[in-house]
Design a protein around this motif. Structure first.
Motif, PDB file in Angstrom:
ATOM      1  N   GLY A 128    -103.158  55.078  75.863  1.00 54.86           N
ATOM      2  CA  GLY A 128    -102.460  55.041  74.585  1.00 54.86           C
ATOM      3  C   GLY A 128    -103.082  54.164  73.513  1.00 54.86           C
ATOM      4  O   GLY A 128    -102.492  53.974  72.447  1.00 54.86           O
ATOM      5  N   PHE A 129    -104.273  53.622  73.757  1.00 56.94           N
ATOM      6  CA  PHE A 129    -104.944  52.830  72.723  1.00 56.94           C
ATOM      7  C   PHE A 129    -105.506  53.766  71.663  1.00 56.94           C
ATOM      8  O   PHE A 129    -105.994  54.860  71.979  1.00 56.94           O
ATOM      9  CB  PHE A 129    -106.083  51.999  73.322  1.00 56.94           C
ATOM     10  N   GLU A 130    -105.445  53.314  70.415  1.00 57.36           N
ATOM     11  CA  GLU A 130    -105.974  54.086  69.299  1.00 57.36           C
ATOM     12  C   GLU A 130    -107.027  53.261  68.575  1.00 57.36           C
ATOM     13  O   GLU A 130    -106.911  52.032  68.484  1.00 57.36           O
ATOM     14  CB  GLU A 130    -104.850  54.444  68.328  1.00 57.36           C
ATOM     15  N   VAL A 131    -108.028  53.943  68.057  1.00 53.15           N
ATOM     16  CA  VAL A 131    -109.098  53.276  67.312  1.00 53.15           C
ATOM     17  C   VAL A 131    -108.528  52.774  65.987  1.00 53.15           C
ATOM     18  O   VAL A 131    -107.881  53.520  65.254  1.00 53.15           O
ATOM     19  CB  VAL A 131    -110.273  54.243  67.057  1.00 53.15           C
ATOM     20  N   ILE A 132    -108.772  51.498  65.696  1.00 53.00           N
ATOM     21  CA  ILE A 132    -108.333  50.948  64.402  1.00 53.00           C
ATOM     22  C   ILE A 132    -109.514  50.544  63.530  1.00 53.00           C
ATOM     23  O   ILE A 132    -109.353  50.355  62.329  1.00 53.00           O
ATOM     24  CB  ILE A 132    -107.360  49.755  64.567  1.00 53.00           C
ATOM     25  N   ARG A 133    -110.705  50.440  64.143  1.00 45.84           N
ATOM     26  CA  ARG A 133    -111.878  50.071  63.354  1.00 45.84           C
ATOM     27  C   ARG A 133    -113.146  50.427  64.114  1.00 45.84           C
ATOM     28  O   ARG A 133    -113.242  50.181  65.310  1.00 45.84           O
ATOM     29  CB  ARG A 133    -111.861  48.578  63.061  1.00 45.84           C
ATOM     30  N   LEU A 134    -114.101  51.004  63.410  1.00 43.42           N
ATOM     31  CA  LEU A 134    -115.431  51.271  63.950  1.00 43.42           C
ATOM     32  C   LEU A 134    -116.447  50.493  63.131  1.00 43.42           C
ATOM     33  O   LEU A 134    -116.260  50.295  61.937  1.00 43.42           O
ATOM     34  CB  LEU A 134    -115.762  52.769  63.886  1.00 43.42           C
ATOM     35  N   GLY A 135    -117.512  50.060  63.768  1.00 43.64           N
ATOM     36  CA  GLY A 135    -118.568  49.337  63.069  1.00 43.64           C
ATOM     37  C   GLY A 135    -118.767  47.951  63.658  1.00 43.64           C
ATOM     38  O   GLY A 135    -118.011  47.526  64.534  1.00 43.64           O
ATOM     39  N   PRO A 136    -119.781  47.254  63.200  1.00 47.59           N
ATOM     40  CA  PRO A 136    -120.112  45.931  63.737  1.00 47.59           C
ATOM     41  C   PRO A 136    -118.925  44.962  63.688  1.00 47.59           C
ATOM     42  O   PRO A 136    -118.156  44.969  62.740  1.00 47.59           O
ATOM     43  CB  PRO A 136    -121.245  45.445  62.831  1.00 47.59           C
ATOM     44  N   HIS A 137    -118.821  44.165  64.746  1.00 45.08           N
ATOM     45  CA  HIS A 137    -117.742  43.181  64.836  1.00 45.08           C
ATOM     46  C   HIS A 137    -118.293  41.795  64.507  1.00 45.08           C
ATOM     47  O   HIS A 137    -119.393  41.455  64.928  1.00 45.08           O
ATOM     48  CB  HIS A 137    -117.130  43.198  66.242  1.00 45.08           C
ATOM     49  N   PRO A 138    -117.532  40.972  63.770  1.00 47.22           N
ATOM     50  CA  PRO A 138    -118.049  39.653  63.382  1.00 47.22           C
ATOM     51  C   PRO A 138    -118.191  38.655  64.545  1.00 47.22           C
ATOM     52  O   PRO A 138    -118.988  37.731  64.459  1.00 47.22           O
ATOM     53  CB  PRO A 138    -117.017  39.149  62.367  1.00 47.22           C
ATOM     54  N   ASP A 139    -117.452  38.852  65.637  1.00 46.52           N
ATOM     55  CA  ASP A 139    -117.488  37.874  66.733  1.00 46.52           C
ATOM     56  C   ASP A 139    -118.391  38.272  67.891  1.00 46.52           C
ATOM     57  O   ASP A 139    -118.847  37.411  68.644  1.00 46.52           O
ATOM     58  CB  ASP A 139    -116.078  37.629  67.271  1.00 46.52           C
ATOM     59  N   TYR A 140    -118.613  39.569  68.097  1.00 47.58           N
ATOM     60  CA  TYR A 140    -119.434  40.030  69.212  1.00 47.58           C
ATOM     61  C   TYR A 140    -120.493  40.995  68.713  1.00 47.58           C
ATOM     62  O   TYR A 140    -120.163  42.002  68.080  1.00 47.58           O
ATOM     63  CB  TYR A 140    -118.581  40.762  70.269  1.00 47.58           C
ATOM     64  N   GLU A 141    -121.751  40.716  69.003  1.00 54.97           N
ATOM     65  CA  GLU A 141    -122.831  41.624  68.605  1.00 54.97           C
ATOM     66  C   GLU A 141    -122.614  43.009  69.196  1.00 54.97           C
ATOM     67  O   GLU A 141    -122.896  44.015  68.556  1.00 54.97           O
ATOM     68  CB  GLU A 141    -124.182  41.085  69.081  1.00 54.97           C
ATOM     69  N   ARG A 142    -122.118  43.066  70.438  1.00 54.92           N
ATOM     70  CA  ARG A 142    -121.971  44.367  71.101  1.00 54.92           C
ATOM     71  C   ARG A 142    -120.724  45.123  70.651  1.00 54.92           C
ATOM     72  O   ARG A 142    -120.593  46.301  70.928  1.00 54.92           O
ATOM     73  CB  ARG A 142    -121.954  44.197  72.620  1.00 54.92           C
ATOM     74  N   GLY A 143    -119.808  44.464  69.982  1.00 53.97           N
ATOM     75  CA  GLY A 143    -118.562  45.109  69.574  1.00 53.97           C
ATOM     76  C   GLY A 143    -118.757  46.056  68.413  1.00 53.97           C
ATOM     77  O   GLY A 143    -119.229  45.653  67.359  1.00 53.97           O
ATOM     78  N   ASP A 144    -118.421  47.336  68.629  1.00 58.60           N
ATOM     79  CA  ASP A 144    -118.496  48.283  67.513  1.00 58.60           C
ATOM     80  C   ASP A 144    -117.258  49.175  67.426  1.00 58.60           C
ATOM     81  O   ASP A 144    -117.240  50.144  66.687  1.00 58.60           O
ATOM     82  CB  ASP A 144    -119.782  49.115  67.573  1.00 58.60           C
ATOM     83  N   ILE A 145    -116.229  48.827  68.213  1.00 58.59           N
ATOM     84  CA  ILE A 145    -114.981  49.573  68.153  1.00 58.59           C
ATOM     85  C   ILE A 145    -113.843  48.620  68.459  1.00 58.59           C
ATOM     86  O   ILE A 145    -113.931  47.797  69.378  1.00 58.59           O
ATOM     87  CB  ILE A 145    -114.974  50.785  69.121  1.00 58.59           C
ATOM     88  N   GLU A 146    -112.778  48.698  67.665  1.00 63.78           N
ATOM     89  CA  GLU A 146    -111.559  47.949  67.922  1.00 63.78           C
ATOM     90  C   GLU A 146    -110.445  48.951  68.149  1.00 63.78           C
ATOM     91  O   GLU A 146    -110.356  49.958  67.453  1.00 63.78           O
ATOM     92  CB  GLU A 146    -111.210  47.041  66.734  1.00 63.78           C
ATOM     93  N   MET A 147    -109.604  48.653  69.136  1.00 67.18           N
ATOM     94  CA  MET A 147    -108.512  49.552  69.482  1.00 67.18           C
ATOM     95  C   MET A 147    -107.228  48.749  69.652  1.00 67.18           C
ATOM     96  O   MET A 147    -107.275  47.542  69.929  1.00 67.18           O
ATOM     97  CB  MET A 147    -108.843  50.303  70.777  1.00 67.18           C
ATOM     98  N   GLU A 148    -106.094  49.418  69.494  1.00 68.26           N
ATOM     99  CA  GLU A 148    -104.815  48.753  69.687  1.00 68.26           C
ATOM    100  C   GLU A 148    -103.815  49.720  70.306  1.00 68.26           C
ATOM    101  O   GLU A 148    -103.973  50.937  70.238  1.00 68.26           O
ATOM    102  CB  GLU A 148    -104.256  48.181  68.394  1.00 68.26           C
ATOM    103  N   LYS A 149    -102.792  49.113  70.861  1.00 70.21           N
ATOM    104  CA  LYS A 149    -101.671  49.878  71.405  1.00 70.21           C
ATOM    105  C   LYS A 149    -100.404  49.089  71.129  1.00 70.21           C
ATOM    106  O   LYS A 149    -100.330  47.901  71.428  1.00 70.21           O
ATOM    107  CB  LYS A 149    -101.845  50.070  72.915  1.00 70.21           C
ATOM    108  N   ARG A 150     -99.420  49.743  70.548  1.00 70.25           N
ATOM    109  CA  ARG A 150     -98.117  49.131  70.351  1.00 70.25           C
ATOM    110  C   ARG A 150     -97.343  49.250  71.667  1.00 70.25           C
ATOM    111  O   ARG A 150     -97.334  50.323  72.276  1.00 70.25           O
ATOM    112  CB  ARG A 150     -97.335  49.820  69.230  1.00 70.25           C
ATOM    113  N   ILE A 151     -96.730  48.155  72.092  1.00 69.73           N
ATOM    114  CA  ILE A 151     -96.022  48.194  73.377  1.00 69.73           C
ATOM    115  C   ILE A 151     -94.551  47.815  73.214  1.00 69.73           C
ATOM    116  O   ILE A 151     -94.156  47.291  72.219  1.00 69.73           O
ATOM    117  CB  ILE A 151     -96.672  47.275  74.433  1.00 69.73           C
TER     118      ILE A 151
END
Length: 151
Positions: A128-151
């Motif tokens: 149930g996680f959904e993509v909320i952001r694609l692209g380089p992450h400021p804290d992790y060089e390897r991070g290029d996707i952020e996801m979230e799930k409302r619980i």
């Protein structure tokens, strides 16, 4: 027999080694990784949790639940030993992480990953996680996707 337990100091090495194995295989180990892996007690002291999946007392999977704010927990440092990948251990970790986050008053789960980790992204989407952001992450060089799930 598989069980999920909360972190104790005796699982420190397993938490560190499982994560260093997969991170160094696919990416570069970053300073923030070492900070969390060398000092897991900081995650706990800040209101988070570290879960450990055991098979007959042997650690086979780990996952940190980092408290970001009163309602948000980050799924981080999730790892499974190579011989047990694809056997549903990640599924078990996500179910338990969500349960623990709800128990702590969480309303949102968040994670940072990398789109090259296709099986991990598929697992998150299946939970149930959904993509909320694609692209380089400021804290992790390897991070290029952020996801979230409302619980």
């Amino acid at each position: 027999m598989i069980s999920v337990v909360k972190f104790e100091d005796k699982y420190r090495a397993a938490f560190r080694e499982m994560n260093l194995e997969w991170i160094s295989k696919y990416f570069k180990v970053e300073e923030k990784d070492l900070e969390q892996l060398d000092h897991p007690e900081q995650i706990l002291e800040a209101g988070g949790e570290i879960l450990v999946v055991l098979d007959h007392e042997a650690p086979i999977g780990v996952c940190a639940l980092i408290k970001l704010d009163s309602q948000t927990y980050e799924i981080a440092k999730m790892a499974v030993i190579p011989s047990r990948r694809g056997a549903g251990i990640g599924h078990v970790l996500l179910i338990e992480a969500e349960r623990v986050a709800k128990e702590k008053g969480g309303k949102r789960l968040y994670l940072i990953s990398n789109t090259t980790l296709e099986s991990a992204i598929r697992l998150y989407k299946n939970h149930g996680f959904e993509v909320i952001r694609l692209g380089p992450h400021p804290d992790y060089e390897r991070g290029d996707i952020e996801m979230e799930k409302r619980i």
